[in-house]
Design an enzyme around this catalytic site. Structure first.
Site, short mmCIF file in Angstrom:
data_model
loop_
_atom_site.label_atom_id
_atom_site.label_comp_id
_atom_site.label_asym_id
_atom_site.label_seq_id
_atom_site.Cartn_x
_atom_site.Cartn_y
_atom_site.Cartn_z
N LYS A 177 0.88 -1.17 0.00
CA LYS A 177 0.00 0.00 0.00
C LYS A 177 0.92 1.23 0.00
O LYS A 177 1.47 1.61 1.02
CB LYS A 177 -0.87 -0.03 1.26
CG LYS A 177 -2.20 0.67 1.16
CD LYS A 177 -2.17 2.14 0.87
CE LYS A 177 -1.87 3.02 2.05
NZ LYS A 177 -1.70 4.46 1.69
N GLU A 252 9.77 1.58 10.65
CA GLU A 252 10.81 2.60 10.40
C GLU A 252 10.11 3.94 10.53
O GLU A 252 9.30 4.30 9.67
CB GLU A 252 11.34 2.47 8.96
CG GLU A 252 11.94 1.14 8.62
CD GLU A 252 13.27 0.91 9.31
OE1 GLU A 252 13.92 1.89 9.71
OE2 GLU A 252 13.64 -0.26 9.45
N CYS A 286 13.97 10.55 6.48
CA CYS A 286 13.79 10.19 7.90
C CYS A 286 15.09 10.35 8.68
O CYS A 286 15.07 10.68 9.85
CB CYS A 286 13.24 8.79 8.03
SG CYS A 286 14.13 7.58 7.07
N GLU A 385 10.45 16.51 14.59
CA GLU A 385 10.82 16.29 13.19
C GLU A 385 10.03 17.27 12.31
O GLU A 385 8.81 17.34 12.40
CB GLU A 385 10.48 14.85 12.80
CG GLU A 385 10.92 14.49 11.41
CD GLU A 385 10.58 13.05 11.04
OE1 GLU A 385 9.48 12.59 11.38
OE2 GLU A 385 11.43 12.40 10.42
P1 NAD Z 1 1.98 8.68 7.55
O1 NAD Z 1 2.50 7.88 8.69
O2 NAD Z 1 0.73 9.44 7.71
O3 NAD Z 1 1.79 7.77 6.24
C1 NAD Z 1 2.67 6.71 5.89
C2 NAD Z 1 1.83 5.62 5.27
O4 NAD Z 1 0.88 5.15 6.23
C3 NAD Z 1 1.03 6.07 4.07
O5 NAD Z 1 1.00 5.03 3.11
C4 NAD Z 1 -0.35 6.27 4.64
O6 NAD Z 1 -1.38 6.13 3.69
C5 NAD Z 1 -0.41 5.17 5.67
N1 NAD Z 1 -1.39 5.39 6.73
C6 NAD Z 1 -1.88 6.56 7.19
N2 NAD Z 1 -2.78 6.34 8.18
C7 NAD Z 1 -2.84 5.01 8.35
C8 NAD Z 1 -3.56 4.16 9.23
N3 NAD Z 1 -4.39 4.66 10.15
N4 NAD Z 1 -3.37 2.83 9.16
C9 NAD Z 1 -2.50 2.32 8.26
N5 NAD Z 1 -1.81 3.06 7.39
C10 NAD Z 1 -1.96 4.40 7.43
O7 NAD Z 1 3.13 9.60 7.12
P2 NAD Z 1 3.09 10.65 5.95
O8 NAD Z 1 1.82 11.45 5.91
O9 NAD Z 1 3.48 9.92 4.72
O10 NAD Z 1 4.20 11.61 6.47
C11 NAD Z 1 3.98 12.32 7.68
C12 NAD Z 1 5.17 12.25 8.56
O11 NAD Z 1 5.72 10.93 8.61
C13 NAD Z 1 6.31 13.09 8.04
O12 NAD Z 1 6.12 14.44 8.32
C14 NAD Z 1 7.44 12.46 8.81
O13 NAD Z 1 7.43 12.91 10.13
C15 NAD Z 1 7.10 11.00 8.79
N6 NAD Z 1 7.77 10.24 7.72
C16 NAD Z 1 8.82 9.45 8.06
C17 NAD Z 1 9.45 8.70 7.10
C18 NAD Z 1 10.59 7.80 7.40
O14 NAD Z 1 11.21 7.28 6.47
N7 NAD Z 1 10.91 7.54 8.65
C19 NAD Z 1 9.02 8.78 5.79
C20 NAD Z 1 7.91 9.59 5.47
C21 NAD Z 1 7.30 10.29 6.46
#
Ligand code: NAD
Length: 491
Positions: A177, A252, A286, A385
């Site tokens: 996903k 992660e 990240c 962050e």
């Molecule tokens: P997010 O955690 O909202 O989303 C990551 C993934 O999780 C997406 O595919 C999203 O659709 C999915 N998701 C969202 N809600 C979910 C739920 N309730 N159940 C299951 N899956 C769900 O993160 P984002 O919006 O992509 O980014 C927001 C923050 O995440 C960034 O500002 C940053 O702090 C962090 N981030 C970290 C990394 C990393 O590599 N560590 C990468 C991207 C983002």
């Protein structure tokens, strides 16, 4: 651009028929309507993956047979790297050379796990020495089963490969996903899987929103393992969902990684690595070293050079020649980052450079590379962050002070140290409470080495042989070899 989900080897429309818009962050134009998968599609995908695992050929193939598919995927990715790179740019915003580099890395990841799949054949079992001579024991590694992968938007295809490649190498089947902000290339990967003849159901790709598609995947009882990259709050939700069925989970999550620069460092090298550590990929990394700690005596000279070089960064559409900083991924992220800068200023931080929309770029989610200084250690921007091109710089007095400040965070993903004194670098590297430590650099990432964090930065490690272990169960097979009766009940 693909308009359907890939489930059980077929391109299918979402059961509820929905779509969601995909926006080019450099132009703010809607460039595609992606299929919006929901719980019904996730259920179909998990059932397909379940069948492919329980009765299909995939987990029963030898490692070297699976490796052939992984190598074919790698070859296609390399052939299409410019086209896929352009898709990443219009989806995510990053500069084209970075995007092409990402696709090369993605291909490299599939090749690397092809090697490890072959290695599984060479080491099919490990004999365990027992103190009890009547018994013998060995260990075999087997695929965990159906894996669910939920990934973010910062490296869309590369983050997919960190999960898909080791899972397939291990013999697992998968439902992927991708992030709703960057769904395009994951569907292309599904197309490549189809082209190379991956058996039906081995890789299923369902695009959709987090709560609509991600959550049902994390809750589905047919999933044995969940692999997630993204934010801490979503990671916590996924872990809670996994707890219900005791699913294996690897996470992660975010970071607020420190970069400690000692006064004996070469200023030019320090400035270059500080910039690479926070402005690469618009700081949406990240492991970005977003907290820079500079030894006090070096601070004035380093700041002068850092500001001067930062001012030269060319900002623009990732497809334009020479762009080194593209837009942030979405309006939501753009507003979030601007809001964080404002909050940091309100709490006392000073803006040494940037902090606003660049002149002449009125459309697109563009933000100047930003350098913040003079904040207290409890300032929001020092602790949280930001996930944008925003670096916070502070001074430190001595090594102990630097290590204390570096480790004073709820995160522990990465850390970096720079000094000409190798012994000091080694000492500080050991003192960091972080899963990834760079000496005299920041960010270079190698498929062979483990990736993951301490503390709230996550659980488990991806990449390297650790990445393969994420998708393998460990089974002991113990035999009683004596002709003598056991003699407990029956004497
Ligand atoms: P997010 O955690 O909202 O989303 C990551 C993934 O999780 C997406 O595919 C999203 O659709 C999915 N998701 C969202 N809600 C979910 C739920 N309730 N159940 C299951 N899956 C769900 O993160 P984002 O919006 O992509 O980014 C927001 C923050 O995440 C960034 O500002 C940053 O702090 C962090 N981030 C970290 C990394 C990393 O590599 N560590 C990468 C991207 C983002």
């Amino acid at each position: 651009m693909k308009q359907k989900l890939f489930i059980d080897g077929e391109w299918v429309s979402p059961v509820r028929g929905g779509t969601f818009p995909v926006v080019n962050p450099a132009t703010e134009e809607v460039i595609h309507q992606a299929p919006a998968g929901t719980a019904e599609d996730i259920d179909l995908a998990v059932k397909a993956a379940r069948r492919a695992f329980d009765t299909g050929p995939w987990p029963r193939l030898s490692g070297s047979e699976r490796a052939k598919y992984l190598r074919a995927i790698a070859a296609r990715l390399n052939e299409r790297k410019h086209e896929l790179g352009r898709l990443e740019v219009i989806d995510n915003g990053k500069p084209l050379p970075e995007a092409v580099w990402d696709i090369e890395d993605t291909a490299g990841c599939f090749s690397y796990y092809a090697d490890l799949a072959e290695e599984l054949d060479r080491n099919p079992e490990e004999i365990i020495a027992l103190a009890e001579p009547r018994f013998s024991s060995k260990v075999v590694r087997e695929p965990i089963g159906v894996a669910g992968a939920i990934i973010p938007w910062n490296y869309p295809l590369l983050m997919a490969s960190w999960k898909v490649a080791p899972a397939l190498a291990a013999g697992c089947t998968m439902v992927l996903k991708p992030s709703e902000l960057t769904p395009l290339t994951a569907l292309e990967l599904a197309g490549i899987a189809e082209e190379v003849g991956l058996p039906a159901g081995v890789l299923n790709v369902v695009t959709g929103l987090g709560p609509d598609a991600g959550q049902p995947l994390s809750e589905h009882p047919g999933v044995d393992k969940l692999a997630f990259t993204g934010s801490v709050p979503t990671g916590a939700r996924i872990m809670a969902a996994a707890a219900r069925d005791i699913k294996n989970v690897s996470l992660e999550l975010g970071g607020k990684s420190p970069f400690v620069v000692f006064a004996d460092s070469d200023i030019e090298k320090a400035v270059e690595w500080i910039m690479f550590g926070i402005f690469w990929n618009q700081g949406q990394v990240c492991s970005a070293t977003s907290r820079v700690l500079v030894e006090e005596s070096l601070y004035p000279a380093l700041m002068e050079r850092l500001v001067a070089e930062t001012a030269k960064i060319r900002i623009g559409d990732g497809l334009s020649d020479g762009t080194l900083l593209g837009p942030l991924v979405s309006r939501g992220q753009y507003e979030k980052v601007l809001g964080m800068i404002e909050r940091g200023r309100a709490e006392g931080a000073k803006v040494a450079f940037g902090g606003k929309r660049p002149a002449g770029l009125d459309t697109g989610y563009f933000l100047e590379p930003t350098i913040l200084t003079d904040m207290n250690e409890d300032n929001f921007v020092w602790r949280e962050e930001i996930f944008g091109p925003v670096v916070c710089v502070k001074t430190f007095m001595d090594e102990a002070d630097a290590v204390r400040m570096a480790n004073d965070s709820r995160f522990g993903l990465a850390a970096a140290v720079m000094s000409k004194d190798k012994a000091r670098c080694e000492r500080v590297a050991r003192a960091f409470r972080a899963g990834i430590v760079w000496i005299n650099c920041s960010q270079p990432t190698f498929t062979e080495a483990p990736w993951g964090g301490y503390k709230q930065s996550g659980i488990g490690r991806e990449l390297g042989r650790w990445g393969l272990s994420n998708y393998l169960e460990t089974k002991q097979i113990t035999s009683f070899n004596s002709e003598e009766p056991w003699g407990w009940y029956i004497k």
